[in-house]
Motif scaffolding. Structure first.
Motif, PDB file in Angstrom:
ATOM      1  N   GLY A 383       0.783  -1.220   0.000  1.00 17.61           N
ATOM      2  CA  GLY A 383       0.000   0.000   0.000  1.00 17.61           C
ATOM      3  C   GLY A 383       0.818   1.274   0.000  1.00 17.61           C
ATOM      4  N   SER A 384       2.118   1.175  -0.281  1.00 19.21           N
ATOM      5  CA  SER A 384       2.934   2.387  -0.257  1.00 19.21           C
ATOM      6  C   SER A 384       2.837   3.173  -1.557  1.00 19.21           C
ATOM      7  CB  SER A 384       4.385   2.021   0.021  1.00 19.21           C
ATOM      8  OG  SER A 384       4.830   1.114  -0.951  1.00 19.21           O
ATOM      9  N   GLY A 385       2.259   2.577  -2.612  1.00 15.76           N
ATOM     10  CA  GLY A 385       2.107   3.308  -3.863  1.00 15.76           C
ATOM     11  C   GLY A 385       2.903   2.736  -5.021  1.00 15.76           C
ATOM     12  N   LYS A 386       3.506   1.565  -4.799  1.00 11.53           N
ATOM     13  CA  LYS A 386       4.296   0.969  -5.880  1.00 11.53           C
ATOM     14  C   LYS A 386       3.423   0.647  -7.094  1.00 11.53           C
ATOM     15  CE  LYS A 386       5.103  -2.214  -3.084  1.00 11.53           C
ATOM     16  NZ  LYS A 386       5.375  -3.420  -2.334  1.00 11.53           N
ATOM     17  N   SER A 387       2.309  -0.030  -6.822  1.00  4.40           N
ATOM     18  CA  SER A 387       1.440  -0.431  -7.934  1.00  4.40           C
ATOM     19  C   SER A 387       0.863   0.780  -8.643  1.00  4.40           C
ATOM     20  CB  SER A 387       0.307  -1.315  -7.433  1.00  4.40           C
ATOM     21  OG  SER A 387       0.828  -2.506  -6.922  1.00  4.40           O
ATOM     22  N   THR A 388       0.569   1.830  -7.884  1.00  2.42           N
ATOM     23  CA  THR A 388       0.020   3.041  -8.493  1.00  2.42           C
ATOM     24  C   THR A 388       1.024   3.656  -9.461  1.00  2.42           C
ATOM     25  OG1 THR A 388      -1.055   3.396  -6.383  1.00  2.42           O
ATOM     26  CG2 THR A 388      -1.115   5.204  -7.953  1.00  2.42           C
ATOM     27  N   LEU A 389       2.281   3.658  -9.044  1.00  2.00           N
ATOM     28  CA  LEU A 389       3.327   4.205  -9.907  1.00  2.00           C
ATOM     29  C   LEU A 389       3.340   3.476 -11.244  1.00  2.00           C
ATOM     30  CD1 LEU A 389       5.822   6.204  -9.563  1.00  2.00           C
ATOM     31  CD2 LEU A 389       7.161   4.135  -9.378  1.00  2.00           C
ATOM     32  N   ILE A 390       3.189   2.161 -11.164  1.00  2.87           N
ATOM     33  CA  ILE A 390       3.217   1.352 -12.378  1.00  2.87           C
ATOM     34  C   ILE A 390       1.988   1.613 -13.238  1.00  2.87           C
ATOM     35  CG2 ILE A 390       2.972  -1.038 -13.096  1.00  2.87           C
ATOM     36  CD1 ILE A 390       5.301  -1.635 -11.594  1.00  2.87           C
ATOM     37  N   LYS A 391       0.842   1.788 -12.575  1.00  4.86           N
ATOM     38  CA  LYS A 391      -0.374   2.075 -13.336  1.00  4.86           C
ATOM     39  C   LYS A 391      -0.228   3.390 -14.098  1.00  4.86           C
ATOM     40  CE  LYS A 391      -3.681  -0.375 -10.473  1.00  4.86           C
ATOM     41  NZ  LYS A 391      -4.447  -0.183  -9.240  1.00  4.86           N
ATOM     42  N   LEU A 392       0.423   4.365 -13.478  1.00  5.29           N
ATOM     43  CA  LEU A 392       0.635   5.640 -14.166  1.00  5.29           C
ATOM     44  C   LEU A 392       1.565   5.459 -15.351  1.00  5.29           C
ATOM     45  CD1 LEU A 392       1.066   8.172 -11.229  1.00  5.29           C
ATOM     46  CD2 LEU A 392      -0.947   7.753 -12.624  1.00  5.29           C
ATOM     47  N   LEU A 393       2.600   4.664 -15.122  1.00  5.34           N
ATOM     48  CA  LEU A 393       3.581   4.445 -16.176  1.00  5.34           C
ATOM     49  C   LEU A 393       2.948   3.751 -17.377  1.00  5.34           C
ATOM     50  CD1 LEU A 393       6.587   4.579 -16.960  1.00  5.34           C
ATOM     51  CD2 LEU A 393       6.848   2.332 -15.957  1.00  5.34           C
TER      52      LEU A 393
END
Lengths: 598, 584
Positions: A383-393
């Motif tokens: 939940g630190s935002g790793k997956s979100t970063l990838i979704k943006l990428l």
């Protein structure tokens, strides 16, 4: 009015795309159908008069003409009907396809949204509910046409008899329409409330039609619990339909009263006119006028019934149109062309992002540079935002602030398909499709897979250590896997499925690999082998990997540590260890177990 | 069994109506009133024609009385239907609940594709061909019979001849219809794999779960093409069905017109020869269609009942599935679990996944099963839990064959964590324990798995929903958080045996450590079976089972296995080497 126009337009558009002939055929068959009751009533009148006045001199000719006409008209109607039902099926399927296309092209942000998913559920119900979709609009239009034709000829005939009859019929019909309108309105309100009952039922059905879930559910007695939930849902559905019955009961009651008034007055008027010695009406006329008045009243009510139905249906169809017309936020028509052979440099400039339903930023002011040749590990707690970063990428979401640049070009301006084709993503929640293994890897139909592709698939399966397992199946790479519609298919183990997902990504592209927890279900030996293979054999330009385990981490050239939506550390393994910061703590925590042993 | 008309369906409907006394009463009342109401208007017409021109006040009196009567009768019928709906829907729900209950408790051995299909078909039967339909057809059947008898009384005896005429033709009609119905039913059967395939495709394309991958892999065009192909195939089959239906309609229409012609000729001959009065002739002409429809209605209801009975087979064969009822051994306490020479092979594979495997675990012991992917670790769990039966060999629980053990009592003694375990879109509380729920105990368990931190982070408690599928305020957890929730559920149950299949997947290191610590603290009270591809847990295990391809097995405690210097040694040293390399 606007809604009706919109749904008729939609019907017209669908017909134009699939079955151009449908609407004309429907109108022809309706016109024919509209006249068939007239044929019967006219015949009865003529034959009765003939017998009564001429002692049946022309009876045989009359019968022959009547039956001939009746046979002709009904045969044509049957043939046309048959064609219509066949073509109707195409239109229904077309709606399904439109719905599918919309979902597949919709922004992920919307798909994850609760309100949109309710809207989607409504749309799904509309198209799978035969009388409420475009087909219903078609039926209403047909009914209107039929009603108009019948009303016109009935009124002409009745005006010969008595104008009051028409007046009474019209009055009663008007009352009936008000009644119908009110009950429809109530039904619609009830329907709005019931959408979630259906959603609940869908979820339940999805859960219980999976054998492996059912077996597992027995351990904690969830099977009994699901049973209770099912009964609960049945109860809710029962209450819903009882309320619905109540509405229609009230409506029917009122309808009966109007019917009574109408029947009584029409009978009285016709009998009074008939028994009047000045009139020249025959017994045949009596039968004729009685049936014509009945026909007029039923056509009037069916006309308005269909009119209200059209109004009502178009509300439902509009639910569907509203859904498929939700505009995508993310623009896919970037024009800038990318040189695919060159080196890449990805850059995040002050990127921030926040999910719709949340107040906190998932990512805040991310600045990051990734070059060709980088092997990057994204590290952080859940939940630190790793997956979100990838979704943006991956352009599944768009940043709220800041921009992501590829070779200096904002990725928004790059042609979407070219951009996406560079990435080889493996998600945590990858899927196995109920197709052949080679189709699952190449993500295309087996007919489009040529020998070169098969070689590529084989070599990838060797890299992921899937080859032996696959070739032990009877149909090797043509084995159908997954659960869905085939009866005797192979179910891969979780680890094997994950390997399929990794092979799939590698097949797609060898430029930028994005691996979201790729190893979570793979054994340690495999993990090391695959990691080596991905790095050595497949030759990605850039690898971006999320993993909470550190087994593979020393192979990576750079480690980026994310915590609470911010990059807190960024550097090589040795740098970060020497830094003795957050990463060092995380690493040591994992190492503790080993240290204790030593 | 196939395609044969099944009289048991009639019995089934009968039983329901007769069993429910009030429903029976309603049905009889509806039949009598309905046929009475249908006769009022023809009777009125007869009176008007009989008194043609002569008796105006009498006729008007009749008109008012009869139409008012009809009105009252119809109102009563509406009321009856309203009451009856409630009974029918209750009965329907009751049957549906029975079906679902039966299905959810079906034996693991029987839980295959075929059984799920059987269940789905039974559901379709109940909702589309079940009581509402059967009941209404029953009522229509009797209503029409009484209406026809009434019509004969209104007219003269010649009407009997006409009825015979109509009857003969209608029987021919129905026979043809039935023949075609069987054909259409078979054709529908044929289309069902295609339909399933089609709905699988739509399922994939419509489901949110697939959206991300479809986008990234441009799979949409593939799926669309695939679906187009299937639609084309389906259309071919449907076309056949529609053709058959069209031909049937055409034949029926032809028979109908032929029949009309004969009847008209008959009554015209009778009228010309003054055998029937002009009044009656008029009445004949206007009631002939209602004659035909009533008679047709009778036979139509019969053929509908027969048609429904085709589908009844699906339902009855599902409901009559036999359950083994030999006596089962009820487990009070788990003492020992033993695999003896167990071999297992999946139907679709040539090789045994597990070959000649023997091991045992007793109270207080911990067993770790390690091995690469696909060597059958999860299969062992499935065998242990009786999801599957071994092809050879036996599994003993307390020295009783697992096949003879009462599964409910056995399941009560264990908690399991599976890979891809199930969670439901209901509240966290329901996901942790389906029936009774103790908040303090749950807080305790969630402290052990650190799930409590997850709840704090999302600012939720146990009453919040897992997933926002059914609830706007539901929370969607990440992979690791889901695993923590699953672990919480497993610990909450607090049973004699713990079976953990890859518990650490998706977990971050801190959580994993915390979980293992708390697990090992009260290890003594439990039997633990741990399945892992990681070796960390081996250090705390009494026994280790190492699996490799082709049924290769090493079994013993850690020291024994290390001394073997074989696969385990290799895996173990590689694991450590690897980490040492990192720390340098």
């Amino acid at each position: 009015m606007h809604k009706i126009r919109r749904s008729i337009n939609f019907l017209y558009k669908i017909c134009k795309q699939t079955e151009k002939l449908l609407l004309p055929i429907v109108f022809i068959s309706i016109t024919l159908g509209a006249f068939s009751p007239l044929i019967i009533t006219l015949f009865s009148k003529i034959i009765v008069d003939d017998i009564y006045n001429n002692n049946g001199k022309c009876a045989w000719q009359i019968i022959a003409i009547f039956l001939g006409a009746y046979f002709l008209v009904s045969s044509i109607a049957i043939i046309l009907d048959c064609i219509v039902t066949n073509k109707k099926e195409h239109i229904i399927k077309k709606q399904y396809m439109i719905f599918a296309e919309k979902i597949m092209s919709m922004d992920l942000e919307y798909i994850d949204d609760y309100n949109i998913s309710m809207q989607k559920e409504k749309a799904r119900r509309v198209i799978t509910w035969n009388s409420r979709n475009v087909d219903g609009i078609k039926n209403s239009l047909g009914g209107l046409l039929e009603g108009i034709i019948r009303i016109v000829y009935c009124s002409i005939f009745l005006s010969f008899l008595n104008f009051y009859v028409i007046f009474i019929v019209v009055l009663c019909v008007a009352l009936r329409i008000i009644n119908e309108f009110l009950s429809r309105k109530n039904q619609r309100i009830l329907y709005e409330k019931s959408v979630h009952i259906n959603q609940e039922e869908n979820e339940l059905n999805k859960i219980i039609s999976n054998a492996s879930i059912l077996k597992k559910s027995k351990i904690n007695k969830y099977n009994m619990y699901l049973c209770e939930k099912y009964e609960d849902n049945l109860d809710k559905k029962k209450n819903y339909s009882l309320k619905n019955y109540k509405i229609s009961f009230h409506k029917n009651l009122f309808d009966e009263i109007i019917n009574f008034i109408q029947k009584l007055s029409v009978y009285l008027i016709v009998v009074l006119t008939l028994f009047n010695e000045n009139s020249n009406l025959s017994l045949g006329d009596f039968a004729f006028y009685i049936s014509i008045t009945i026909l007029l009243s039923s056509s009037c009510s069916s006309f308005f019934y269909f009119l209200i139905g059209l109004n009502d249906n178009s509300k439902y169809v509009n639910d569907f149109i509203d859904f498929i017309e939700i505009p995508n936020k993310i623009k896919k028509d970037g024009t800038k062309i990318l040189d695919l052979s060159s080196k890449y440099e990805l850059e995040f400039v002050n990127v921030s992002f926040k999910y719709n339903n949340s107040n906190d930023y998932a990512l805040k002011n991310i600045n990051l540079k990734i070059k060709s040749g980088d092997l990057i590990s994204l590290v952080g707690l859940n939940g630190s935002g790793k997956s979100t970063l990838i979704k943006l990428l991956l352009r599944l979401y768009e940043p709220i602030e800041g921009e992501i640049l590829l070779n200096g070009i904002n990725i928004k301006d790059i042609d979407y398909n070219t951009y996406v084709s560079m990435f080889a993503p493996v998600f945590q929640d990858y899927n196995i499709y109920n197709f052949q293994i080679c189709e699952n890897i190449a993500m295309k139909n087996v007919d489009n897979i040529n020998n070169n592709d098969v070689e590529k698939i084989n070599s990838l399966m060797k890299s992921t250590d899937l080859y032996d397992a696959v070739y032990s199946f009877n149909d090797n790479i043509h084995t159908v896997i997954g659960t869905g519609y085939y009866d005797n298919n192979v179910e891969l183990s979780t680890g094997q499925s994950q390997k399929v997902a990794i092979s799939r990504a590698s097949y797609k592209s060898n430029k930028i690999a994005v691996l979201d927890e790729p190893y979570s279900n793979i054994s340690i030996v495999d993990e090391i082998n695959i990691c080596n293979n991905i790095i050595n054999n497949i030759n990605y330009d850039i690898i971006i990997m999320i993993s909470h385990r550190f087994n593979a981490i020393n192979k990576m050239s750079r480690i980026i540590v994310i915590n609470e939506g911010k990059i807190i550390e960024n550097g090589s393994f040795n740098e970060l260890i020497n830094n003795k910061g957050y990463f060092y703590d995380l690493y040591m925590m994992q190492g503790k177990e080993i240290k204790n042993e030593e | 069994m196939k395609n044969k008309i099944n009289l048991k369906y009639i019995k089934f409907i009968n039983k329901i109506i007769i069993h429910e006394k009030k429903l029976l009463f309603l049905a009889i009342a509806k039949i009598l009133l309905g046929s009475f109401a249908a006769l009022i208007i023809p009777y009125l017409n007869k009176i008007i024609i009989d008194n043609y021109i002569n008796n105006l006040p009498g006729v008007i009196k009749y008109i008012i009385v009869l139409i008012a009567l009809e009105f009252i009768v119809y109102i009563v019928i509406r009321l009856l239907s309203f009451v009856e709906n409630k009974y029918i829907i209750n009965k329907q729900n009751e049957l549906m609940s029975h079906l679902v209950e039966k299905y959810l408790n079906i034996d693991n051995d029987d839980l295959n594709e075929q059984c799920i299909n059987g269940f789905n078909k039974s559901k379709v039967f109940l909702s589309e061909h079940g009581i509402p339909d059967g009941y209404n057809n029953f009522i229509k059947f009797f209503q029409n019979i009484i209406t026809i008898i009434g019509l004969v009384f209104l007219l003269d005896l010649y009407s009997l001849i006409i009825i015979c005429f109509i009857l003969i033709f209608t029987i021919i009609n129905v026979l043809i219809k039935n023949k075609y119905n069987v054909k259409i039913y078979n054709e529908n059967r044929k289309s069902s794999p295609i339909t399933r395939k089609l709905f699988y495709m739509f399922g994939v394309m419509w489901d949110n779960q697939f959206a991300k991958e479809i986008k990234m892999y441009n799979a949409d065009s593939w799926f669309e093409d695939e679906t187009d192909h299937i639609i084309n195939d389906a259309n071919k089959v449907y076309k056949n069905i529609f053709k058959k239906e069209g031909i049937l309609e055409f034949i029926n229409n032809f028979i109908y017109i032929f029949q009309l012609a004969l009847i008209y000729i008959l009554i015209i001959i009778l009228a010309i020869n003054n055998k029937i009065s002009v009044g009656n002739f008029t009445l004949y002409i206007s009631t002939i269609t209602s004659f035909i429809f009533s008679l047709k209605g009778i036979l139509w209801s019969i053929s509908e009942l027969f048609n429904n009975s085709l589908y009844y087979n699906d339902y009855s064969s599902f409901m009559n599935r036999k359950k083994e009822d030999n006596e089962k051994y009820i487990i009070d306490e788990l003492d020992k679990i033993e695999f003896k020479n167990v071999s297992f092979k999946y139907n679709d594979s040539n090789e045994n996944v597990i070959e000649n495997l023997s091991f045992s675990i007793s109270k207080g012991e911990t067993l770790t099963i390690v091995g690469k992917n696909g060597v059958g670790k999860s299969t062992i769990v499935k065998l242990l839990l009786r999801f599957l039966r071994p092809n050879q060999g036996k599994i003993y629980i307390n020295n009783y064959d697992l096949n003879d053990v009462d599964l409910n009592s056995y399941y009560d003694k264990l908690s399991c964590l599976f890979q891809n375990d199930l969670l439901f879109p209901y509240s966290l509380q329901e996901n942790i324990s389906p029936f009774e729920f103790d908040t303090d105990k749950a807080y305790h368990s969630s402290e052990e798995t650190l799930f409590i931190n997850v709840m704090k982070k999302h600012n939720i408690n146990f009453t919040n929903s897992y997933s926002n599928k059914l609830d706007n305020n539901g929370v969607n957890f990440s992979g690791g958080e889901v695993q923590q929730l699953l672990l919480t559920r497993t610990l909450y149950k607090n049973s004699e045996m713990l079976v953990l299949d890859e518990p650490s997947s998706n977990l971050s290191q801190a959580v994993e450590d915390h979980f293992y610590d708390s697990l090992l603290k009260d290890k003594k009270s439990n039997m633990i079976i741990m399945i892992s591809h990681r070796l960390g847990f081996c250090d705390y295990s009494d026994k280790i089972l190492v699996l490799d391809k082709n049924g290769y097995v090493e079994y013993g405690n850690k020291e024994e296995l290390l001394n073997l210097k074989a696969l385990f040694y290799l895996m173990y040293t590689k694991y450590y080497d690897f980490d040492e390399e990192e720390t340098i």
